[in-house]
Scaffold this motif. Sequence first.
Motif, mmCIF file in Angstrom:
data_model
loop_
_atom_site.group_PDB
_atom_site.id
_atom_site.type_symbol
_atom_site.label_atom_id
_atom_site.label_comp_id
_atom_site.label_asym_id
_atom_site.label_seq_id
_atom_site.Cartn_x
_atom_site.Cartn_y
_atom_site.Cartn_z
ATOM 1 N N VAL A 159 0.833 -1.200 0.000
ATOM 2 C CA VAL A 159 0.000 0.000 0.000
ATOM 3 C C VAL A 159 0.873 1.258 0.000
ATOM 4 N N ASN A 160 1.893 1.279 0.855
ATOM 5 C CA ASN A 160 2.779 2.451 0.915
ATOM 6 C C ASN A 160 3.544 2.649 -0.386
ATOM 7 N N ALA A 161 4.014 1.554 -0.977
ATOM 8 C CA ALA A 161 4.774 1.658 -2.223
ATOM 9 C C ALA A 161 3.895 2.181 -3.361
ATOM 10 N N ILE A 162 2.656 1.687 -3.461
ATOM 11 C CA ILE A 162 1.745 2.165 -4.499
ATOM 12 C C ILE A 162 1.416 3.639 -4.289
ATOM 13 N N LYS A 163 1.160 3.998 -3.037
ATOM 14 C CA LYS A 163 0.822 5.396 -2.722
ATOM 15 C C LYS A 163 1.943 6.331 -3.140
ATOM 16 N N GLN A 164 3.182 5.984 -2.785
ATOM 17 C CA GLN A 164 4.302 6.868 -3.093
ATOM 18 C C GLN A 164 4.685 6.815 -4.569
ATOM 19 N N ALA A 165 4.460 5.666 -5.214
ATOM 20 C CA ALA A 165 4.689 5.591 -6.666
ATOM 21 C C ALA A 165 3.730 6.522 -7.395
ATOM 22 N N GLY A 166 2.486 6.620 -6.890
ATOM 23 C CA GLY A 166 1.528 7.549 -7.465
ATOM 24 C C GLY A 166 1.973 8.992 -7.295
ATOM 25 N N GLU A 167 2.528 9.300 -6.126
ATOM 26 C CA GLU A 167 3.017 10.656 -5.878
ATOM 27 C C GLU A 167 4.195 10.996 -6.789
ATOM 28 N N PHE A 168 5.011 9.997 -7.111
ATOM 29 C CA PHE A 168 6.153 10.197 -8.000
ATOM 30 C C PHE A 168 5.731 10.232 -9.471
ATOM 31 N N GLY A 169 4.479 9.877 -9.750
ATOM 32 C CA GLY A 169 4.019 9.852 -11.125
ATOM 33 C C GLY A 169 4.642 8.738 -11.945
ATOM 34 N N LEU A 170 4.946 7.614 -11.290
ATOM 35 C CA LEU A 170 5.668 6.534 -11.959
ATOM 36 C C LEU A 170 4.880 5.969 -13.136
ATOM 37 N N THR A 171 3.607 5.661 -12.927
ATOM 38 C CA THR A 171 2.829 5.082 -14.022
ATOM 39 C C THR A 171 2.505 6.120 -15.096
ATOM 40 N N ARG A 172 2.347 7.374 -14.700
ATOM 41 C CA ARG A 172 2.053 8.421 -15.684
ATOM 42 C C ARG A 172 3.247 8.720 -16.579
ATOM 43 N N SER A 173 4.447 8.336 -16.113
ATOM 44 C CA SER A 173 5.651 8.563 -16.924
ATOM 45 C C SER A 173 5.930 7.414 -17.879
ATOM 46 N N GLY A 174 5.071 6.378 -17.858
ATOM 47 C CA GLY A 174 5.199 5.309 -18.838
ATOM 48 C C GLY A 174 5.581 3.954 -18.288
ATOM 49 N N GLN A 175 6.070 3.901 -17.052
ATOM 50 C CA GLN A 175 6.372 2.605 -16.455
ATOM 51 C C GLN A 175 5.087 1.981 -15.920
ATOM 52 N N ARG A 176 5.035 0.639 -15.900
ATOM 53 C CA ARG A 176 3.871 -0.069 -15.360
ATOM 54 C C ARG A 176 4.228 -0.629 -13.989
ATOM 55 N N LEU A 177 3.316 -0.456 -13.062
ATOM 56 C CA LEU A 177 3.511 -0.940 -11.701
ATOM 57 C C LEU A 177 2.730 -2.236 -11.537
ATOM 58 N N VAL A 178 3.429 -3.333 -11.249
ATOM 59 C CA VAL A 178 2.800 -4.644 -11.082
ATOM 60 C C VAL A 178 2.883 -5.041 -9.614
ATOM 61 N N GLY A 179 1.743 -5.307 -9.018
ATOM 62 C CA GLY A 179 1.692 -5.758 -7.627
ATOM 63 C C GLY A 179 1.412 -7.244 -7.567
ATOM 64 N N PHE A 180 2.297 -7.996 -6.910
ATOM 65 C CA PHE A 180 2.109 -9.446 -6.841
ATOM 66 C C PHE A 180 1.031 -9.840 -5.841
#
Length: 404
Positions: free
Chosen positions: A234-255
Amino acid sequence: MSLLRGAACALALCLAPFTARAQVSDDVVRVGVLTDLSGPYADFAGPGSVVAARMAAEDHNGGRALGKPIEVVGGDHQNKPDVGAALARRWVDTDRVDMVIDMPNSAVALAVQQVGRERNRIIINTSAATTELTGRQCSPVGFHWVLDSYALTTGITRAVMGQGGRSWYYLTVDYEGGYAQERGSEAVVNAEGGRVMGRARHPLNTADFSSFLLRAQASRAQIVALAKAGTDTVNAIKQAGEFGLTRSGQRLVGFFVNITDIKALGLQTAQGVVSVDAWYWDQNEESRAFARRFAERHQGRMPTQYQAGVYSGVRHWLKAIEAAGTDEAMAVAAKMRELPVDDVFAHGGRVRADGRHVHDVHLVEVKKPEDSSAPWDLYRILSTIPADQAFRPLNEGGCPLVRQ
């Protein structure tokens, strides 16, 4: 000789009523839902699993099996294997519980499966992830129903690679559970000709993922994989959203991501996260009807894949009791492996010799806020992973029940 035959027939007739009564031990069919009622797994299992089990009992012949009433009890294992095993033993020895289901927590699940083996009671694990349940520690009366660590890593990695995700970066919690997720996924990446761009290890219960996420961004990997669970995910997804990781083109996969995690995070934060789900409430009209009934009983919440799995596991067990004509565990276990699984959770599911319920699962992506039309409209299904690709092959688990 005729006298002996007559005596034997008379004895059989005298015993017939007792045999009929013995079809259901104690004249009640009892289900024990052993779950996490107040801890980290309470949202995706917990009280909702008890609700699902009671719905399954009510939906089976008006709450009766072989003409006997079905009762459901719930208990909290507190995420402690000794507590879970002790409660399971008390249920079996004192309270005459015939089947125990759920067990979110792999250590608890393995301990309770051993109790089932010792006491000859059906154990259906719906929420635990360890493949050991159908591997070296498999049981003649033990079953694994929803997902496991193989499906959560290997199946999703193969599916994402099939959609073009060739380069991977792993953000892994620093203990064996995280390593196992990373190993399972990396093996597929290497076998499929992909490339691992790097990895970062972090302590359990990390609050600040900024340095790890910066390294993941710098790797330019197409996929950033979260090999973790619970609060860390949950924390990693939240902070990845704040960093704009998926909006910059990378895909976030949660196992290991659950719909309750996404609901808590919100779509603005979690949009674009890719995961695997065995069952989604909005996949068809049948699932939506079941979800509405469940929500009426569970504070407006839609059922998770694991709660739907509890419903399915109880329903299949009750059907097996009817087919076997008894609630004796070994006879019922044989019927559970023989009968197809056909209910709101899975159509065309089957139970293998090792106790693994195999069924199709779904690759899902979290919707953008503008694409959602209701509070629980959170996923879009990207593809369906066939059962034979989602789960570990039968001959690779090392289960002693499987003929090699």
